[in-house]
Design a protein around this motif. Sequence first.
Motif, PDB file in Angstrom:
ATOM      1  N   GLU A  27       7.947  16.142   3.690  1.00  0.00           N
ATOM      2  CA  GLU A  27       7.761  14.829   4.322  1.00  0.00           C
ATOM      3  C   GLU A  27       6.906  13.920   3.453  1.00  0.00           C
ATOM      4  O   GLU A  27       7.217  12.729   3.297  1.00  0.00           O
ATOM      5  CB  GLU A  27       7.131  14.998   5.704  1.00  0.00           C
ATOM      6  CG  GLU A  27       8.082  15.534   6.741  1.00  0.00           C
ATOM      7  CD  GLU A  27       7.396  15.799   8.083  1.00  0.00           C
ATOM      8  OE1 GLU A  27       6.171  15.556   8.178  1.00  0.00           O
ATOM      9  OE2 GLU A  27       8.083  16.222   9.013  1.00  0.00           O
ATOM     10  N   LYS A  28       5.877  14.460   2.869  1.00  0.00           N
ATOM     11  CA  LYS A  28       5.031  13.653   1.988  1.00  0.00           C
ATOM     12  C   LYS A  28       5.821  13.182   0.774  1.00  0.00           C
ATOM     13  O   LYS A  28       5.732  12.026   0.363  1.00  0.00           O
ATOM     14  CB  LYS A  28       3.802  14.460   1.530  1.00  0.00           C
ATOM     15  CG  LYS A  28       2.749  14.618   2.583  1.00  0.00           C
ATOM     16  CD  LYS A  28       1.567  15.398   2.054  1.00  0.00           C
ATOM     17  CE  LYS A  28       0.517  15.619   3.129  1.00  0.00           C
ATOM     18  NZ  LYS A  28      -0.610  16.422   2.635  1.00  0.00           N
ATOM     19  N   ARG A  29       6.622  14.085   0.193  1.00  0.00           N
ATOM     20  CA  ARG A  29       7.407  13.746  -0.988  1.00  0.00           C
ATOM     21  C   ARG A  29       8.436  12.658  -0.655  1.00  0.00           C
ATOM     22  O   ARG A  29       8.588  11.682  -1.391  1.00  0.00           O
ATOM     23  CB  ARG A  29       8.098  15.020  -1.502  1.00  0.00           C
ATOM     24  CG  ARG A  29       8.563  14.937  -2.923  1.00  0.00           C
ATOM     25  CD  ARG A  29       9.038  16.264  -3.497  1.00  0.00           C
ATOM     26  NE  ARG A  29       9.991  16.963  -2.646  1.00  0.00           N
ATOM     27  CZ  ARG A  29       9.767  18.150  -2.094  1.00  0.00           C
ATOM     28  NH1 ARG A  29       8.655  18.788  -2.316  1.00  0.00           N
ATOM     29  NH2 ARG A  29      10.688  18.723  -1.329  1.00  0.00           N
ATOM     30  N   TYR A  30       9.125  12.805   0.503  1.00  0.00           N
ATOM     31  CA  TYR A  30      10.117  11.808   0.896  1.00  0.00           C
ATOM     32  C   TYR A  30       9.457  10.480   1.240  1.00  0.00           C
ATOM     33  O   TYR A  30      10.022   9.415   0.964  1.00  0.00           O
ATOM     34  CB  TYR A  30      10.958  12.310   2.069  1.00  0.00           C
ATOM     35  CG  TYR A  30      11.872  13.450   1.690  1.00  0.00           C
ATOM     36  CD1 TYR A  30      12.637  13.416   0.521  1.00  0.00           C
ATOM     37  CD2 TYR A  30      11.968  14.579   2.488  1.00  0.00           C
ATOM     38  CE1 TYR A  30      13.442  14.465   0.168  1.00  0.00           C
ATOM     39  CE2 TYR A  30      12.786  15.640   2.139  1.00  0.00           C
ATOM     40  CZ  TYR A  30      13.522  15.570   0.981  1.00  0.00           C
ATOM     41  OH  TYR A  30      14.328  16.616   0.630  1.00  0.00           O
ATOM     42  N   ASP A  31       8.291  10.518   1.847  1.00  0.00           N
ATOM     43  CA  ASP A  31       7.578   9.287   2.187  1.00  0.00           C
ATOM     44  C   ASP A  31       7.183   8.536   0.915  1.00  0.00           C
ATOM     45  O   ASP A  31       7.345   7.310   0.828  1.00  0.00           O
ATOM     46  CB  ASP A  31       6.337   9.609   3.029  1.00  0.00           C
ATOM     47  CG  ASP A  31       5.679   8.363   3.566  1.00  0.00           C
ATOM     48  OD1 ASP A  31       6.410   7.452   4.019  1.00  0.00           O
ATOM     49  OD2 ASP A  31       4.424   8.300   3.530  1.00  0.00           O
ATOM     50  N   VAL A  32       6.691   9.273  -0.076  1.00  0.00           N
ATOM     51  CA  VAL A  32       6.320   8.636  -1.350  1.00  0.00           C
ATOM     52  C   VAL A  32       7.559   8.043  -2.016  1.00  0.00           C
ATOM     53  O   VAL A  32       7.536   6.904  -2.513  1.00  0.00           O
ATOM     54  CB  VAL A  32       5.620   9.661  -2.278  1.00  0.00           C
ATOM     55  CG1 VAL A  32       5.493   9.135  -3.686  1.00  0.00           C
ATOM     56  CG2 VAL A  32       4.251  10.044  -1.716  1.00  0.00           C
ATOM     57  N   GLN A  33       8.669   8.798  -1.995  1.00  0.00           N
ATOM     58  CA  GLN A  33       9.915   8.304  -2.618  1.00  0.00           C
ATOM     59  C   GLN A  33      10.419   7.065  -1.890  1.00  0.00           C
ATOM     60  O   GLN A  33      10.863   6.104  -2.510  1.00  0.00           O
ATOM     61  CB  GLN A  33      10.991   9.419  -2.595  1.00  0.00           C
ATOM     62  CG  GLN A  33      12.281   9.037  -3.274  1.00  0.00           C
ATOM     63  CD  GLN A  33      12.088   8.809  -4.764  1.00  0.00           C
ATOM     64  OE1 GLN A  33      11.343   9.514  -5.405  1.00  0.00           O
ATOM     65  NE2 GLN A  33      12.742   7.799  -5.314  1.00  0.00           N
ATOM     66  N   ARG A  34      10.342   7.058  -0.535  1.00  0.00           N
ATOM     67  CA  ARG A  34      10.799   5.905   0.245  1.00  0.00           C
ATOM     68  C   ARG A  34       9.966   4.670  -0.081  1.00  0.00           C
ATOM     69  O   ARG A  34      10.495   3.575  -0.262  1.00  0.00           O
ATOM     70  CB  ARG A  34      10.721   6.222   1.742  1.00  0.00           C
ATOM     71  CG  ARG A  34      11.303   5.123   2.638  1.00  0.00           C
ATOM     72  CD  ARG A  34      11.119   5.455   4.093  1.00  0.00           C
ATOM     73  NE  ARG A  34       9.740   5.579   4.499  1.00  0.00           N
ATOM     74  CZ  ARG A  34       8.933   4.547   4.777  1.00  0.00           C
ATOM     75  NH1 ARG A  34       9.374   3.323   4.677  1.00  0.00           N
ATOM     76  NH2 ARG A  34       7.698   4.756   5.146  1.00  0.00           N
ATOM     77  N   ARG A  35       8.659   4.858  -0.197  1.00  0.00           N
ATOM     78  CA  ARG A  35       7.789   3.717  -0.530  1.00  0.00           C
ATOM     79  C   ARG A  35       8.103   3.166  -1.914  1.00  0.00           C
ATOM     80  O   ARG A  35       8.123   1.954  -2.126  1.00  0.00           O
ATOM     81  CB  ARG A  35       6.318   4.140  -0.439  1.00  0.00           C
ATOM     82  CG  ARG A  35       5.862   4.333   0.987  1.00  0.00           C
ATOM     83  CD  ARG A  35       4.422   4.677   1.055  1.00  0.00           C
ATOM     84  NE  ARG A  35       4.028   4.974   2.438  1.00  0.00           N
ATOM     85  CZ  ARG A  35       2.840   5.334   2.808  1.00  0.00           C
ATOM     86  NH1 ARG A  35       1.891   5.464   1.900  1.00  0.00           N
ATOM     87  NH2 ARG A  35       2.576   5.585   4.067  1.00  0.00           N
ATOM     88  N   GLN A  36       8.355   4.090  -2.843  1.00  0.00           N
ATOM     89  CA  GLN A  36       8.718   3.629  -4.194  1.00  0.00           C
ATOM     90  C   GLN A  36      10.037   2.865  -4.155  1.00  0.00           C
ATOM     91  O   GLN A  36      10.186   1.811  -4.791  1.00  0.00           O
ATOM     92  CB  GLN A  36       8.812   4.822  -5.151  1.00  0.00           C
ATOM     93  CG  GLN A  36       7.483   5.445  -5.499  1.00  0.00           C
ATOM     94  CD  GLN A  36       7.638   6.700  -6.344  1.00  0.00           C
ATOM     95  OE1 GLN A  36       8.745   7.233  -6.517  1.00  0.00           O
ATOM     96  NE2 GLN A  36       6.511   7.200  -6.858  1.00  0.00           N
ATOM     97  N   ASP A  37      11.023   3.388  -3.406  1.00  0.00           N
ATOM     98  CA  ASP A  37      12.318   2.712  -3.303  1.00  0.00           C
ATOM     99  C   ASP A  37      12.159   1.340  -2.647  1.00  0.00           C
ATOM    100  O   ASP A  37      12.792   0.353  -3.076  1.00  0.00           O
ATOM    101  CB  ASP A  37      13.315   3.563  -2.502  1.00  0.00           C
ATOM    102  CG  ASP A  37      13.742   4.817  -3.277  1.00  0.00           C
ATOM    103  OD1 ASP A  37      13.511   4.857  -4.512  1.00  0.00           O
ATOM    104  OD2 ASP A  37      14.286   5.738  -2.646  1.00  0.00           O
TER     105      ASP A  37
END
Length: 193
Positions: A154-164
Motif C-alpha cells: 500500500e505504501k509503494r502504490y501510494d507513493v507511485q500514485r502520488r508520483q503519477d
Amino acid sequence: MSCSSVDLKAYFLEELAPGEKSSVEGHLHACQNCREELDRLKLTETALLSLADEDVPQRIAFVSDKVFEPRWWQTIWRSGPAMGFASSAMLAAAILAHAYVRPISVTPVVDTAQMEQRVEREVSARLTAAVAKAVSETEARQSQQIAKTLEAAEKRYDVQRRQDMAVVQQVARYYDQQAGRLMAAVNDARPGQ
C-alpha cells in the motif's frame, strides 16, 4: 618557640616550673593550634570528671577458676572426634531401626491394558494440544507477515500514485500553456475582429 618543644600536657597538669610555664603561656598566645589542643585537653578532663565513680571489684576472676570451665555438652560439641563418633552412631541406629520397622511392601496387581489406555489418552491429549498451539502460532505469524506485506505494498502504490498524479498535473499545465499560446497566436493571426 616551636610547637614540638612545648609540653602542653605538663602545663595542663601544672607540673612545669614557673619559668617554663611563662614561656608556654607566651607560646599559647601566639599559636592557634596549641590553644585548640589545650581546649581539647580541658574538654577531655571535663568529660572524665562527669563520669560516676565505680567500686573496684573485691575479687578478680582467674582463667583457672571453675567459672570459666565449659559445661559437659560444650566440651562434646567442640570436640571433632566426639561429634563424628556421635553422628555415626546415630546414623547406624537410624539404619537399624529402619531395617526392622519398615513395612512389608505388597506389590499391587496392575491392569496393563487399562494403563496402556490411560497412557494413550494422555499422549493423544498432549499431542492434540501441542498441534493446536503450533497451528495457532503459525497462523498468527502468517497473518502478521501478510499484514506487513500489504502495508508495504500500500505504501509503494501510494507513493507511485502520488508520483503519477504529479506527472499528470505537470503535463496538464504544459498543455494548458500550449493551448493558451495557440489561442493567443490564433487571435493575433485574425486581424480586425
